[in-house]
Write a protein that holds these residues in place. Sequence first.
Motif, short mmCIF file in Angstrom:
data_model
loop_
_atom_site.label_atom_id
_atom_site.label_comp_id
_atom_site.label_asym_id
_atom_site.label_seq_id
_atom_site.Cartn_x
_atom_site.Cartn_y
_atom_site.Cartn_z
N PRO A 83 -95.73 -105.91 32.86
CA PRO A 83 -95.88 -107.22 33.35
C PRO A 83 -95.57 -107.50 34.95
N PHE A 84 -94.42 -106.64 35.51
CA PHE A 84 -94.11 -106.83 36.76
C PHE A 84 -95.47 -106.52 37.69
N GLY A 85 -96.20 -105.53 37.15
CA GLY A 85 -97.38 -105.04 37.93
C GLY A 85 -98.31 -106.51 38.10
N PHE A 86 -98.46 -107.20 36.93
CA PHE A 86 -99.21 -108.30 37.17
C PHE A 86 -98.69 -109.35 37.87
N GLU A 87 -97.24 -109.65 37.79
CA GLU A 87 -96.72 -110.41 38.80
C GLU A 87 -97.04 -110.11 40.10
N LEU A 88 -97.06 -108.80 40.54
CA LEU A 88 -97.31 -108.60 41.91
C LEU A 88 -98.63 -108.83 42.18
N LEU A 89 -99.74 -108.72 41.51
CA LEU A 89 -101.06 -109.02 41.57
C LEU A 89 -101.44 -110.30 41.83
N ALA A 90 -100.90 -111.30 40.82
CA ALA A 90 -100.93 -112.72 41.04
C ALA A 90 -100.17 -113.31 42.10
N GLY A 91 -99.12 -112.52 42.55
CA GLY A 91 -98.58 -113.30 43.58
C GLY A 91 -99.03 -112.85 45.14
N ALA A 132 -102.95 -104.12 44.78
CA ALA A 132 -103.71 -103.71 43.52
C ALA A 132 -103.30 -102.14 43.08
N ALA A 133 -103.08 -101.52 44.42
CA ALA A 133 -103.09 -99.97 44.03
C ALA A 133 -101.52 -99.77 43.68
N SER A 134 -100.55 -100.68 44.12
CA SER A 134 -99.37 -100.40 43.75
C SER A 134 -99.18 -100.98 42.10
N SER A 152 -113.51 -126.65 37.55
CA SER A 152 -112.35 -127.47 37.68
C SER A 152 -111.28 -126.75 38.71
N ASN A 153 -111.97 -125.76 39.51
CA ASN A 153 -111.11 -125.15 40.50
C ASN A 153 -109.88 -124.85 40.18
N ASN A 154 -109.63 -124.07 39.05
CA ASN A 154 -108.12 -123.82 38.55
C ASN A 154 -107.75 -122.45 38.81
N ALA A 155 -108.43 -121.66 39.76
CA ALA A 155 -107.76 -120.31 39.78
C ALA A 155 -106.25 -120.32 40.35
N ASP A 156 -105.75 -121.15 41.39
CA ASP A 156 -104.45 -121.26 41.90
C ASP A 156 -103.66 -121.38 40.57
N LYS A 157 -103.91 -122.27 39.59
CA LYS A 157 -102.91 -122.69 38.77
C LYS A 157 -102.85 -121.55 37.64
N ILE A 158 -104.25 -120.84 37.52
CA ILE A 158 -103.96 -119.69 36.41
C ILE A 158 -103.07 -118.58 37.18
N LEU A 159 -103.28 -118.23 38.25
CA LEU A 159 -102.56 -117.33 39.00
C LEU A 159 -101.04 -117.76 39.06
N ARG A 160 -100.54 -119.05 38.90
CA ARG A 160 -99.23 -119.42 39.08
C ARG A 160 -98.81 -119.10 37.58
N VAL A 161 -99.74 -119.46 36.50
CA VAL A 161 -99.31 -119.12 35.12
C VAL A 161 -99.10 -117.62 34.94
N ILE A 162 -99.80 -116.95 35.39
CA ILE A 162 -99.57 -115.25 35.17
C ILE A 162 -98.54 -115.01 35.87
N ILE A 163 -97.93 -115.53 36.84
CA ILE A 163 -96.54 -115.22 37.53
C ILE A 163 -95.52 -115.48 36.57
N GLU A 164 -95.77 -116.66 35.86
CA GLU A 164 -94.65 -117.39 34.88
C GLU A 164 -94.48 -116.51 33.91
N ILE A 183 -91.59 -112.16 30.75
CA ILE A 183 -91.56 -110.95 29.81
C ILE A 183 -91.31 -109.66 30.45
N GLY A 184 -90.93 -109.77 31.90
CA GLY A 184 -90.76 -108.45 32.62
C GLY A 184 -89.29 -108.53 32.92
N SER A 185 -88.93 -108.18 34.11
CA SER A 185 -87.80 -107.97 34.47
C SER A 185 -86.61 -108.98 34.57
N GLU A 186 -87.18 -110.48 34.78
CA GLU A 186 -86.29 -111.55 34.42
C GLU A 186 -85.81 -111.84 33.12
#
Lengths: 293, 293
Positions: free
Chosen positions: A148-156, A101-103, B162-174, B179-182
């Motif tokens: 968005p990379f910051g959010f990716e790091l967090l979610a990951g 989160a700090a990163s 619905s215990n959807n936290a894991d799904k939402i985190l995966r969606v945030i990564i996607e 929109i980021g480096s990819e």
Amino acid sequence: MASAHISISRINLSHRSISPGLSGKRRYTTIARVAQNQSYWESIQSDIDSHLKKAIPIREPLTVFEPMHHLTFSPPRTSASALCVAACELVGGNRADAIVAASAIHLMHADIYVHDNMLLTDRVEPRPTIPHKFEPQIELMTGDGIMPFGFELLAGSIDPASNNADKILRVIIEISRAIGSEAMVSDQDYEANIDQSSGQQIHRLHESGAACGAILGGGNEEEIERLKKFGLYAGKIQGLLNKMGKNEEGKIELIEKWRALALKELEHFDSKKIEEISSIVTGDSLKFSCVGN
Amino acid sequence: MASAHISISRINLSHRSISPGLSGKRRYTTIARVAQNQSYWESIQSDIDSHLKKAIPIREPLTVFEPMHHLTFSPPRTSASALCVAACELVGGNRADAIVAASAIHLMHADIYVHDNMLLTDRVEPRPTIPHKFEPQIELMTGDGIMPFGFELLAGSIDPASNNADKILRVIIEISRAIGSEAMVSDQDYEANIDQSSGQQIHRLHESGAACGAILGGGNEEEIERLKKFGLYAGKIQGLLNKMGKNEEGKIELIEKWRALALKELEHFDSKKIEEISSIVTGDSLKFSCVGN
């Protein structure tokens, strides 16, 4: 770096103003504590930098990752990131719980910094400085990719072993609010208007940094709320210090007032870490945040 | 809106090219299906718009929320959002499961659109058009606030029932990857280079939209992967259609090729929804995505 020197001299000035006439053993103890606290913040910053360097290696394609690396590490560090780690440790969490989160907070700060540095041609002195190694268009696009990379790091950073998904989602909400619409909503009170140009985002990023650390460290709701307020005052002080040099009338008094309010929030805590985290508003340790890479 | 008309005519053209000589009952059936599919996409878009209007009301302070509302609803809609909902329904999920992610995808698209519209002065015609109601600086700052607001919406859609936290985190990564480096990493192959200027972000946003819908709808890993590929081809088609008009040599063939590859991914699915989702690459339904508010 001009802004760094200005901030450091201001911090030392304000430190002297609350520690008059020290001598002998007391002076020695104060210096020793300053060194100890400084080393605390430096060790946090070093850990955040190490994490970021692993997360953003220079790799192919260089046209993408070279500017991304450059724009991540060129801006001065923000104390909002370190505050996240310190808040986590204050409530009894491990440093590793807050390092992602700090990163991420540093990445948000870097994105804001790149935008400010490019676009605010009418910015009040001192202007932020950043070495421009790439075309403006590339820097802007890269900045857009950093957030968005910051959010990716967090979610990951989800870890099934510690069942932390709910905490991470709450941290994402805190950070997205800090850099989103809440940061654009200007406070209507007089104090905020005085340092309008220092940016609501600086305040909000510190506020959210402290809150995120408390969340990730397992703090209870009261601890989270108190550290959030502490972070807000720390951010206001940082924001005002960043632009000291003009229209100083009333600013020293404001800083003293915010510092007192910040320290009041810490009275609730019973931890040997209080001295370390409090040094972020009492002066000397702030300077690490103004030193570039 | 110029870009809308151009896209529509191209879509109709390509639709005719794969449905030559229709007459009598078959022609009637085709028209009926087109209307049915059109209505499917329109109903999705209407639901996404309703959700966004509730999430971003015009409220005080108007200096923040008026431009935010304007820049959210002025850009043309993106089929990436609707694809998210369609993918969710294809794998058996409910529309409500994907509507927040679809709204977030629109916000990311709006942010990208505002940036493109302001900064790419050398953009190939047709240039995107957006009514400029506010100063450029305000529009850019607001765009910067829209993207984190999308992440805030996503993280806030956690539902303990619905215990959807894991799904939402995966969606945030996607989405953050899209929109980021990819998105900045250019494909090295010839096909991608042809339509470089249409933006990797369009491809990636469709790819991630479809993947997010499949994740939230409860699809298995194979379904997620297939819909992700389907989304990528749909995005490539959309990106190329957006800039049809110059250097068309080879483009119609490319669209036909991508369409075939996209449809192949759908062969895996056994659902009456296949016809509806497939219409996003077969032509007629795409036009909704080019119609502004």
